[in-house]
Scaffold this active site. Structure first.
Site, PDB file in Angstrom:
ATOM      1  N   HIS A 268      47.928  44.447  37.569  1.00  0.00           N
ATOM      2  CA  HIS A 268      49.113  45.294  37.830  1.00  0.00           C
ATOM      3  C   HIS A 268      48.607  46.550  38.558  1.00  0.00           C
ATOM      4  O   HIS A 268      47.922  46.440  39.581  1.00  0.00           O
ATOM      5  CB  HIS A 268      49.789  45.566  36.484  1.00  0.00           C
ATOM      6  CG  HIS A 268      51.152  46.179  36.531  1.00  0.00           C
ATOM      7  ND1 HIS A 268      51.845  46.413  37.682  1.00  0.00           N
ATOM      8  CD2 HIS A 268      51.974  46.628  35.532  1.00  0.00           C
ATOM      9  CE1 HIS A 268      53.020  46.956  37.398  1.00  0.00           C
ATOM     10  NE2 HIS A 268      53.118  47.112  36.092  1.00  0.00           N
ATOM     11  N   HIS A 307      51.712  38.636  45.155  1.00  0.00           N
ATOM     12  CA  HIS A 307      52.716  39.340  44.353  1.00  0.00           C
ATOM     13  C   HIS A 307      53.655  38.299  43.758  1.00  0.00           C
ATOM     14  O   HIS A 307      53.955  37.312  44.418  1.00  0.00           O
ATOM     15  CB  HIS A 307      53.513  40.320  45.231  1.00  0.00           C
ATOM     16  CG  HIS A 307      54.210  41.359  44.440  1.00  0.00           C
ATOM     17  ND1 HIS A 307      55.439  41.145  43.869  1.00  0.00           N
ATOM     18  CD2 HIS A 307      53.833  42.610  44.084  1.00  0.00           C
ATOM     19  CE1 HIS A 307      55.792  42.228  43.216  1.00  0.00           C
ATOM     20  NE2 HIS A 307      54.841  43.128  43.319  1.00  0.00           N
ATOM     21  N   ASP A 363      48.787  47.886  46.556  1.00  0.00           N
ATOM     22  CA  ASP A 363      47.483  48.389  46.109  1.00  0.00           C
ATOM     23  C   ASP A 363      46.379  48.169  47.133  1.00  0.00           C
ATOM     24  O   ASP A 363      45.277  48.689  46.975  1.00  0.00           O
ATOM     25  CB  ASP A 363      47.084  47.692  44.799  1.00  0.00           C
ATOM     26  CG  ASP A 363      48.006  48.095  43.670  1.00  0.00           C
ATOM     27  OD1 ASP A 363      48.305  49.294  43.586  1.00  0.00           O
ATOM     28  OD2 ASP A 363      48.432  47.224  42.908  1.00  0.00           O
TER      29      ASP A 363
HETATM   30  N1  CMC Z   1      43.583  35.906  45.704  1.00  0.00           N
HETATM   31  C1  CMC Z   1      43.411  34.560  45.781  1.00  0.00           C
HETATM   32  N2  CMC Z   1      44.313  33.673  45.315  1.00  0.00           N
HETATM   33  C2  CMC Z   1      45.429  34.153  44.750  1.00  0.00           C
HETATM   34  C3  CMC Z   1      45.675  35.533  44.659  1.00  0.00           C
HETATM   35  C4  CMC Z   1      44.709  36.418  45.166  1.00  0.00           C
HETATM   36  N3  CMC Z   1      44.894  37.733  45.087  1.00  0.00           N
HETATM   37  N4  CMC Z   1      46.869  35.732  44.057  1.00  0.00           N
HETATM   38  C5  CMC Z   1      47.352  34.522  43.795  1.00  0.00           C
HETATM   39  N5  CMC Z   1      46.488  33.561  44.210  1.00  0.00           N
HETATM   40  C6  CMC Z   1      46.708  32.108  44.151  1.00  0.00           C
HETATM   41  C7  CMC Z   1      46.587  31.616  42.713  1.00  0.00           C
HETATM   42  O1  CMC Z   1      45.263  31.254  42.395  1.00  0.00           O
HETATM   43  C8  CMC Z   1      47.541  30.453  42.742  1.00  0.00           C
HETATM   44  O2  CMC Z   1      46.895  29.382  43.409  1.00  0.00           O
HETATM   45  P1  CMC Z   1      47.176  27.842  42.942  1.00  0.00           P
HETATM   46  O3  CMC Z   1      48.632  27.617  43.254  1.00  0.00           O
HETATM   47  O4  CMC Z   1      46.237  27.022  43.766  1.00  0.00           O
HETATM   48  O5  CMC Z   1      46.899  27.797  41.464  1.00  0.00           O
HETATM   49  C9  CMC Z   1      48.664  30.900  43.663  1.00  0.00           C
HETATM   50  O6  CMC Z   1      48.057  31.853  44.549  1.00  0.00           O
HETATM   51  C10 CMC Z   1      49.850  31.538  42.923  1.00  0.00           C
HETATM   52  O7  CMC Z   1      49.348  32.636  42.167  1.00  0.00           O
HETATM   53  P2  CMC Z   1      49.818  33.022  40.717  1.00  0.00           P
HETATM   54  O8  CMC Z   1      48.659  33.634  39.986  1.00  0.00           O
HETATM   55  O9  CMC Z   1      50.512  31.868  40.070  1.00  0.00           O
HETATM   56  O10 CMC Z   1      50.904  34.139  41.057  1.00  0.00           O
HETATM   57  P3  CMC Z   1      51.515  35.194  40.054  1.00  0.00           P
HETATM   58  O11 CMC Z   1      52.878  35.488  40.539  1.00  0.00           O
HETATM   59  O12 CMC Z   1      51.403  34.730  38.645  1.00  0.00           O
HETATM   60  O13 CMC Z   1      50.553  36.458  40.205  1.00  0.00           O
HETATM   61  C11 CMC Z   1      49.578  38.462  40.968  1.00  0.00           C
HETATM   62  C12 CMC Z   1      50.834  37.573  40.987  1.00  0.00           C
HETATM   63  C13 CMC Z   1      49.913  39.792  41.636  1.00  0.00           C
HETATM   64  C14 CMC Z   1      49.197  38.763  39.492  1.00  0.00           C
HETATM   65  C15 CMC Z   1      48.422  37.735  41.699  1.00  0.00           C
HETATM   66  O14 CMC Z   1      48.780  37.492  43.029  1.00  0.00           O
HETATM   67  C16 CMC Z   1      47.118  38.520  41.618  1.00  0.00           C
HETATM   68  O15 CMC Z   1      46.400  38.413  40.617  1.00  0.00           O
HETATM   69  N6  CMC Z   1      46.782  39.346  42.675  1.00  0.00           N
HETATM   70  C17 CMC Z   1      45.597  40.184  42.640  1.00  0.00           C
HETATM   71  C18 CMC Z   1      45.852  41.411  41.779  1.00  0.00           C
HETATM   72  C19 CMC Z   1      46.780  42.404  42.464  1.00  0.00           C
HETATM   73  O16 CMC Z   1      46.610  42.739  43.633  1.00  0.00           O
HETATM   74  N7  CMC Z   1      47.742  42.943  41.678  1.00  0.00           N
HETATM   75  C20 CMC Z   1      48.668  43.970  42.158  1.00  0.00           C
HETATM   76  C21 CMC Z   1      50.046  43.450  42.285  1.00  0.00           C
HETATM   77  S1  CMC Z   1      51.141  44.560  43.184  1.00  0.00           S
HETATM   78  C22 CMC Z   1      51.259  46.037  42.323  1.00  0.00           C
HETATM   79  C23 CMC Z   1      51.590  45.931  40.896  1.00  0.00           C
HETATM   80  O17 CMC Z   1      52.293  45.068  40.416  1.00  0.00           O
HETATM   81  O18 CMC Z   1      51.133  46.817  40.182  1.00  0.00           O
END
Ligand code: CMC
Length: 432
Positions: A268, A307, A363
């Site tokens: 987050h 996201h 971020d």
């Molecule tokens: N790098 C590489 N792969 C990724 C990333 C990433 N940053 N984010 C998602 N994926 C992949 C993930 O492995 C999955 O792949 P597969 O379908 O093959 O299993 C697919 O994309 C879908 O991801 P998810 O984890 O199911 O998506 P989510 O909606 O649960 O998670 C997230 C969203 C923001 C937690 C995630 O994208 C992430 O961990 N990003 C990195 C951390 C980040 O930048 N967070 C800040 C978010 S914005 C500001 C805030 O909210 O505070």
């Protein structure tokens, strides 16, 4: 029944049910009538991580994740970032409309007069270990304000709520600045009521021996814009915590501390700190392709990418990228920007990221600006928490005044043992 309905046939009983559809949703409780017999509890939805569940009706923030659109109370974020100050936007988020000139003047004056912290709070902060993480200090100190303002428990009184809202928005920068100064071993600086919100924050952060701190106007405006961009983001993890803890009628200090704790996580708000660590780990532009490859192989996520809601470029990231150029004219270009730009370029051309619609989020670039402005990475999430306090409080207030809301209490699918015979201790085998 109008056309706005959903008809479901339960193949277990062959019975059909027609449920109303409102705002593109059905009410989960309407499913409860779907039963196999009188003993059946009724159908529920199973939705880990709330992937497809609306938990409230809100009038605060609108996001269209597919089109990369963000509005606060009907105003596009780009317009607000260009024309408003952060406190003006905080007023909008909290009260629903942009303030008139008189309203803004009063609001700014009231917030400014709530920036002081009680001396016991200062003493409390002095007790933190020299290397305590600023975000942990912020969370703890915000919770500790509950001991200073026990009157805050009267959450049903709108005037009382408003007083606590002003206190929290006023004191957040003071606590944040003290966390920063504490981690550097510098004496705390008291607020200066002649300065605006961002300038005063910079004063409390950076003033050394000069009698009056004068903030660089470009940097102060950039910080204010960053505050606007971070002010609210509808039902994200920390807003959901704010509503959930607040629904138990905990006071706003403890509730805000809980939301800030959620924000501190690396998935987050903590992601901005992780982005800088990642860029340091990559080290140079040439290493970017290998890092992206490792990420695709599942070794590490690209921090600042992806996201839950945006499946397009995060509109806040676009504004931050533009603001960065103005900051760099003052501070000089942060060399890490080259690595970040290369990472973005390669990731956006890569099938893995295209297929999953992973774009830079808020971020990704914010940390690069913060670092150019002189902040240590451990402060980045604290800088996110200051403006988000306005959003949390707006969400809290909306929840408390919504007659449909009750204490938040999800259901579960129980997957444990059925009743089993009790074993005396001498007959038990080790579990691990
Ligand atoms: N790098 C590489 N792969 C990724 C990333 C990433 N940053 N984010 C998602 N994926 C992949 C993930 O492995 C999955 O792949 P597969 O379908 O093959 O299993 C697919 O994309 C879908 O991801 P998810 O984890 O199911 O998506 P989510 O909606 O649960 O998670 C997230 C969203 C923001 C937690 C995630 O994208 C992430 O961990 N990003 C990195 C951390 C980040 O930048 N967070 C800040 C978010 S914005 C500001 C805030 O909210 O505070």
């Amino acid at each position: 029944m109008s056309q706005e309905t959903l008809t479901i046939t339960d193949n277990r009983t062959k019975q059909s049910y027609t449920l109303p559809i409102e705002h593109g949703t059905i009410r989960a409780i309407d499913l409860r009538q779907i039963k196999t017999g009188p003993e059946d509890f009724g159908l529920m939805t199973y939705d880990p991580a709330f992937m497809n569940t609306a938990s409230c009706r809100s009038r605060i923030t609108f996001i269209d994740g597919d089109r990369g659109i963000l509005h606060y109370r009907g105003y596009p974020i780009e317009v607000l970032a260009e024309h408003c100050s952060f406190l003006e936007v905080a007023f909008l988020i909290l009260f629903g409309d942009l303030p008139t000139e008189t309203e803004l003047k009063n609001w700014v004056s009231q917030i400014t007069h709530h920036t002081m912290l009680h001396e016991t709070t200062k003493k409390f902060m002095e007790g933190f270990r020299y290397n305590a993480h600023p975000m942990a200090m912020l969370v703890t100190t915000v919770a500790a304000l509950s001991t200073v303002y026990p009157d805050a428990r009267a959450i049903d009184d709108p005037n009382n709520r408003l007083l606590q809202i002003k206190r929290l928005i006023g004191k957040m920068p003071s606590i944040a600045a003290m966390s920063y100064r504490h981690s550097l071993g510098f004496p705390y600086v008291y607020p200066d009521n002649d300065l605006n919100y961002a300038e005063n924050f910079m004063n409390m952060l950076f003033r050394m021996v000069e009698p009056k701190y004068v903030a660089n106007p470009v940097l102060a405006r950039a910080l204010d814009i960053l505050f606007i961009l971070h002010a609210d983001h509808e039902q994200n993890c920390s807003a959901n915590v704010m509503r959930s803890v607040g629904s138990a009628q905990a006071d706003p200090y403890l509730t805000t501390a809980a939301a800030a704790a959620a924000l501190s996580g690396p998935l987050h708000g903590g992601a901005n700190e992780e982005v800088l660590k990642m860029i340091d780990e990559i080290g140079s532009k040439e290493n970017v392709p290998a890092y992206v490859k490792r990420s695709k192989e599942g070794h590490s996520k690209l921090m600042g990418f992806g996201h839950r809601v945006y499946k397009n470029y995060d509109p806040r990231a676009k504004i931050i990228k533009r603001t960065a150029e103005q900051v760099f004219e003052v501070t000089g270009r942060n060399p890490k920007l080259e690595i970040a730009l290369e990472l973005e370029r390669i990731a956006l051309e890569d099938d893995y990221f295209i297929k999953r619609k992973l774009y830079p989020n808020v971020d990704f670039y914010s940390g690069i600006i913060y670092q150019a402005m002189g902040f240590k990475p451990e402060m980045f999430t604290v800088l996110f928490a200051i403006p988000r306090t306005a959003g949390w409080l707006a969400q809290w207030q909306e929840m408390l005044t919504d007659s449909e809301q009750k204490i938040a209490r999800p259901r579960q699918v129980y997957a444990g043992h059925d009743v089993r015979p009790f074993l005396p201790i001498e007959k038990r085998s080790p579990s691990w």
